[in-house]
Design an enzyme around this catalytic site. Structure first.
Site, PDB file in Angstrom:
ATOM      1  N   CYS A  71       0.812  -1.224   0.000  1.00  0.00           N
ATOM      2  CA  CYS A  71       0.000   0.000   0.000  1.00  0.00           C
ATOM      3  C   CYS A  71       0.842   1.269   0.000  1.00  0.00           C
ATOM      4  CB  CYS A  71      -0.918   0.022   1.218  1.00  0.00           C
ATOM      5  SG  CYS A  71      -2.265  -1.130   1.066  1.00  0.00           S
TER       6      CYS A  71
HETATM    7  N1  COA Z   1     -20.512  -9.169   7.001  1.00  0.00           N
HETATM    8  C1  COA Z   1     -21.070  -9.248   8.223  1.00  0.00           C
HETATM    9  N2  COA Z   1     -20.369  -9.445   9.345  1.00  0.00           N
HETATM   10  C2  COA Z   1     -19.044  -9.598   9.217  1.00  0.00           C
HETATM   11  C3  COA Z   1     -18.388  -9.552   7.977  1.00  0.00           C
HETATM   12  C4  COA Z   1     -19.183  -9.322   6.831  1.00  0.00           C
HETATM   13  N3  COA Z   1     -18.654  -9.247   5.618  1.00  0.00           N
HETATM   14  N4  COA Z   1     -17.074  -9.736   8.155  1.00  0.00           N
HETATM   15  C5  COA Z   1     -16.879  -9.882   9.467  1.00  0.00           C
HETATM   16  N5  COA Z   1     -18.071  -9.823  10.123  1.00  0.00           N
HETATM   17  C6  COA Z   1     -18.322  -9.971  11.565  1.00  0.00           C
HETATM   18  C7  COA Z   1     -17.277 -10.827  12.227  1.00  0.00           C
HETATM   19  O1  COA Z   1     -17.624 -12.172  12.142  1.00  0.00           O
HETATM   20  C8  COA Z   1     -17.309 -10.302  13.633  1.00  0.00           C
HETATM   21  O2  COA Z   1     -18.394 -10.864  14.307  1.00  0.00           O
HETATM   22  P1  COA Z   1     -18.289 -11.218  15.888  1.00  0.00           P
HETATM   23  O3  COA Z   1     -18.085  -9.893  16.557  1.00  0.00           O
HETATM   24  O4  COA Z   1     -19.620 -11.863  16.164  1.00  0.00           O
HETATM   25  O5  COA Z   1     -17.115 -12.118  16.015  1.00  0.00           O
HETATM   26  C9  COA Z   1     -17.612  -8.813  13.474  1.00  0.00           C
HETATM   27  O6  COA Z   1     -18.222  -8.683  12.190  1.00  0.00           O
HETATM   28  C10 COA Z   1     -16.390  -7.939  13.538  1.00  0.00           C
HETATM   29  O7  COA Z   1     -15.387  -8.449  12.645  1.00  0.00           O
HETATM   30  P2  COA Z   1     -13.974  -7.818  12.512  1.00  0.00           P
HETATM   31  O8  COA Z   1     -13.217  -8.540  11.429  1.00  0.00           O
HETATM   32  O9  COA Z   1     -13.330  -7.715  13.851  1.00  0.00           O
HETATM   33  O10 COA Z   1     -14.383  -6.381  11.951  1.00  0.00           O
HETATM   34  P3  COA Z   1     -13.664  -4.993  12.085  1.00  0.00           P
HETATM   35  O11 COA Z   1     -14.529  -4.092  12.813  1.00  0.00           O
HETATM   36  O12 COA Z   1     -12.236  -5.129  12.510  1.00  0.00           O
HETATM   37  O13 COA Z   1     -13.665  -4.499  10.554  1.00  0.00           O
HETATM   38  C11 COA Z   1     -12.132  -4.288   8.737  1.00  0.00           C
HETATM   39  C12 COA Z   1     -12.988  -5.226   9.562  1.00  0.00           C
HETATM   40  C13 COA Z   1     -11.325  -5.111   7.768  1.00  0.00           C
HETATM   41  C14 COA Z   1     -13.051  -3.345   7.966  1.00  0.00           C
HETATM   42  C15 COA Z   1     -11.218  -3.452   9.628  1.00  0.00           C
HETATM   43  O14 COA Z   1     -10.581  -4.263  10.569  1.00  0.00           O
HETATM   44  C16 COA Z   1     -10.150  -2.683   8.865  1.00  0.00           C
HETATM   45  O15 COA Z   1     -10.438  -1.943   7.954  1.00  0.00           O
HETATM   46  N6  COA Z   1      -8.901  -2.813   9.315  1.00  0.00           N
HETATM   47  C17 COA Z   1      -7.787  -2.119   8.739  1.00  0.00           C
HETATM   48  C18 COA Z   1      -7.577  -2.639   7.377  1.00  0.00           C
HETATM   49  C19 COA Z   1      -6.444  -2.025   6.691  1.00  0.00           C
HETATM   50  O16 COA Z   1      -6.181  -0.880   6.757  1.00  0.00           O
HETATM   51  N7  COA Z   1      -5.753  -2.833   5.973  1.00  0.00           N
HETATM   52  C20 COA Z   1      -4.704  -2.362   5.197  1.00  0.00           C
HETATM   53  C21 COA Z   1      -4.781  -3.128   3.962  1.00  0.00           C
HETATM   54  S1  COA Z   1      -3.840  -2.324   2.806  1.00  0.00           S
END
Ligand code: COA
Length: 376
Positions: free
Chosen positions: A159
């Site tokens: 990135c």
């Molecule tokens: N639809 C519905 N629910 C979902 C889901 C989806 N597509 N994906 C995950 N969930 C659920 C999970 O199962 C979890 O449920 P639980 O609380 O019952 O266990 C809950 O939502 C939270 O999941 P989590 O993965 O912890 O979500 P989050 O709030 O961390 O958001 C991201 C996920 C990826 C959006 C976030 O972590 C993020 O953007 N992180 C930084 C990413 C980044 O900058 N990456 C750099 C890449 S270049």
């Protein structure tokens, strides 16, 4: 013309694929895949031998990431529940490859906006998180397609590829080894996204950007002075993709999910926000700039919540959309191109003397800052 050895940004360019995928379309396709998968494995799931796949939801995606839609190079195939991957037919070796094609389109726009003829450019860096082949370098193909004399090479810092590319280009200019360098970031992220992974299927979008970094002497009057660049890397497995040329030496792992983008999103969020905020503040301090006086932050576009927290730590208050513009709502995460899209689309209204920062962060971990000031 004399060289000042002072690097500036002369212009930027952007190529946006015409097709878009909304969250609703994405979720419909994903949930149909889940339905089919669970029906196919109903007996194993009922016997407790296999977990049922969970559906995705539009509400979750928007709330967790801020993403509403994304551009892709091949909508039909990524949405087809039987395919869930872009289909880009192979091209003959004498045809322009797709990464070069989108990169050239963005690069041409940057050259036009700077009033620069390709013959005046000395180097092309293709700075992106994936290269479509090992060699010849994408950068050399782009260089050839544009008719640039000089040299080109590829660089991948995930990135942060574009900001690392800008510093590399700026260093060539500082050292007097080049006076005009194109940093091209074709990001066809749909190719490395696991469209079947509920945790990340919504994250990425396709795009290409270009940044023309030049010696101030050569640059158009309407340029951006580069006040300082800073790069940082800290090893982490929290964003990882094990795809590589040695995969064929371990056929047992072929096609496994780890050969695509995988992340521990929550850990990334928690670890990267403080690292990047501290880096911006320290670099501002080194440059004698009060971070609270920054007119605009063009931040990496991965997650709206991350950007809100980083901007707040840097500016000392909740940033407005004017101070920290969002493009991830319509582009999603375009890897290294995100902060460049934000800069490209949201810099025209700034006036001479306005200072801002282009900042990227992501896998590696890697982070890059480019402090710029509008000239005039
Ligand atoms: N639809 C519905 N629910 C979902 C889901 C989806 N597509 N994906 C995950 N969930 C659920 C999970 O199962 C979890 O449920 P639980 O609380 O019952 O266990 C809950 O939502 C939270 O999941 P989590 O993965 O912890 O979500 P989050 O709030 O961390 O958001 C991201 C996920 C990826 C959006 C976030 O972590 C993020 O953007 N992180 C930084 C990413 C980044 O900058 N990456 C750099 C890449 S270049």
């Amino acid at each position: 013309m004399d060289a000042t050895h002072r690097p500036v940004i002369s212009a930027t360019g952007l190529y946006t694929p015409p097709e878009t995928v909304t969250n609703a379309e994405l979720v419909d396709s994903f949930n149909e895949y889940v339905r089919r998968h669970n029906a196919e494995h109903a007996d194993a799931i009922a016997a407790g031998n296999r977990p049922a796949l969970e559906p995705s939801s539009v509400e979750f995606i928007e709330k967790a990431s801020g993403i509403k839609s994304r551009h892709v190079v091949d909508k039909a195939s990524v949405l087809d529940p039987g395919t869930m991957c872009p289909r880009i037919p192979e091209r003959a070796n004498d045809e322009l490859s797709i990464m070069a094609e989108v990169g050239v389109t963005a690069a041409r726009q940057a050259l036009e906006r700077a009033g620069r003829a390709p013959g005046q450019v000395d180097a092309v860096l293709c700075a992106a998180s994936n290269m479509q082949r090992a060699y010849p370098a994408m950068a050399i193909e782009i260089q050839h397609a544009l008719g640039i004399d000089g040299f080109g090479f590829d660089m991948n810092v995930a990135c942060s590829s574009a900001t690392f590319g800008i510093q590399t280009a700026a260093d060539y200019i500082r050292a007097g080894n080049a006076r005009s360098v194109l940093v091209v970031s074709p990001e066809i992220t749909s190719g490395h996204l696991n469209w079947r992974d509920r945790d990340s299927h919504f994250i990425f979008g396709d795009v290409a950007t270009a940044v023309l970094v030049e010696d101030a002497e050569l640059a158009p009057a309407d340029h951006w002075d580069i006040l300082g660049t800073k790069l940082k890397t800290v090893f982490s497995n929290n964003i990882r993709n094990n795809f590589g040329f040695l995969n064929r030496a371990a056929p047992e792992g072929a096609g496994q999910p780890d050969k695509l983008f995988v992340q521990e999103g929550r850990k990334v969020f928690k670890e990267v926000v403080p690292m990047v905020a501290a880096m911006i503040v320290e670099e501002a301090d080194r440059l004698g700039i009060d971070p609270r006086s920054l007119r605009r932050l063009w931040l990496h576009q991965a997650n709206a919540g991350m950007n809100r927290l980083i901007a707040q730590k840097v500016l000392g208050h909740e940033a407005s959309e004017d101070e920290s513009p969002t493009v991830l709502d319509t582009y999603a995460n375009t890897s290294s191109a995100g902060s460049i899209i934000a800069f490209h689309q949201h810099s025209g209204d700034l006036v001479a003397g306005d200072t801002g920062i282009i900042c990227s962060f992501g896998a590696g971990y890697s982070a890059g800052t480019v402090f710029v000031r509008k000239a005039g």
